[in-house]
Write an enzyme that holds these catalytic residues in place. Sequence first.
Site, PDB file in Angstrom:
ATOM      1  CD  GLU A   1       7.392   1.348  11.346  1.00 50.66           C
ATOM      2  OE1 GLU A   1       8.015   0.674  10.529  1.00 50.66           O
ATOM      3  OE2 GLU A   1       6.244   1.762  11.165  1.00 50.66           O
TER       4      GLU A   1
ATOM      5  CB  CYS B   1      -2.825   0.348   8.538  1.00 51.95           C
ATOM      6  SG  CYS B   1      -1.222   1.124   8.352  1.00 51.95           S
TER       7      CYS B   1
ATOM      8  CD  GLU C   1       1.707   0.507  10.461  1.00 50.16           C
ATOM      9  OE1 GLU C   1       0.528   0.117  10.728  1.00 50.16           O
ATOM     10  OE2 GLU C   1       2.048   0.934   9.361  1.00 50.16           O
TER      11      GLU C   1
ATOM     12  CG  ASN D   1      -0.369  -0.080   2.515  1.00 54.37           C
ATOM     13  OD1 ASN D   1       0.668  -0.727   2.693  1.00 54.37           O
ATOM     14  ND2 ASN D   1      -0.978   0.543   3.510  1.00 54.37           N
TER      15      ASN D   1
END
Length: 451
Positions: free
Chosen positions: A430, A261, A227, A129
């Site tokens: 992150e 997401c 993630e 994505n």
Amino acid sequence: MTQVVNPATEEVVATVRAASADEADTAIGRAARAFEAWRRVAPGDRARLLRSFASTVDDHVEELARLEVRNAGHTIGNARWEAGNVRDVLHYYAGAPERLTGRQIPVPGGIDVTFHEPLGVVGVIVPWNFPMPIAGWGLAPALAAGNTVVLKPAELTPLTALRLAELALDAGLPEGVFTVVTGKGSVVGQRLVEHPAVRKVCFTGSTEVGKQIMAGCAAQVKRLTLELGGKSANIVFADADLDAAAASAPAAVFDNAGQDCCARSRILVQRDAYERFLTRLEPAVRAFRVRDPADEDAQMGPLISAAQRQTVASYVDGADVAFTGEAPAPPGYWYPPTVLIGRSTEDRHWREEIFGPVVSVLPFDTEDEAVRMANDTPYGLSGSIWTRDVGRAIRVARGVETGTLSVNSHASVRYWTPFGGMKQSGLGRELGPDAPASFTDVKNVFISTED
């Protein structure tokens, strides 16, 4: 071999070789050998190489963006931002090698000091994505900390990762320091999880696969950053600027065709403002520009594949559709922006991550109810709060169980601030100033000063 298909035209744009397990092991072995020299590169020299990499990416932003339009169906505006984000993340973490300082801790009979030691080979597994930014978020801090990186792009979208690897060599990074290996997740990704020379895995993708990777890493007590999925809430209180909230809502969920997401795919609106908000939301959705992603004014392109379009449609079939936007006719994996009226928090479209341009709307009455509804999900990645009451904004932000929130905005990710999820949306953080340290082991050394 894997065919790479342009999702806006359904035409094959490239054929990419799928590596075998043995070929993945060979690449990991090269990275392990390169690590011994890379870790000894002086911090200032490593920083200069990362800045050179950033400058080389900057010289090729337009090329990378055009490649992503064909590879992933991203709008040209988004793709330019994504290529620029790789450049910016490399520049930001180029400052890290000379700042990974240890501590001096008072102890009797001597001194105690700590050092940040690089881990070794880092495996970065990137989803389809956001191929470029998510690659950069893993590789830049890992390289800055003195690790080498083996990156596995998604099978559907490998082209920009392969080009970044070429640009890294052009910028002067030594062979083996940053390697891209294409292939199946069950083959290449699995070797990154299982190979003992890989000491950390960064995975972005589905929660289901993330759990499998977490279990695999446990066998070697391997470091891990995850993630994963999300079902983020966009909470609109009656005292909010409803015009601004409604104008922002389409981009918050339909950006990248909802394949995000962080998408705010649940809109919670206080009952007193519910009808007024929907009245403002409808023209904003209908005006959202879904068209050829190469067009300069496109706001949304196609879904990634026919299979993804079928999955998205399954959530809309039989649901209460409030209104939709427009989308081009085939060829291309197009789907119109769609707003669904929720009837219950048990609705499938309310509870499950759709990963498409579909948003569900439900009313709430009180602040406490809004927090309960927002938290009624196994996910906790992102979200937004719209209110003019600063105290309420802080209370609700503290109450919502999610890793990244914005107030009166839908912005989620900044490379200089931490990013990551709670609950089943991820593990670890992150980005931000502490990211390079997460790619190191802290070594403690006591030095006696006694005779």
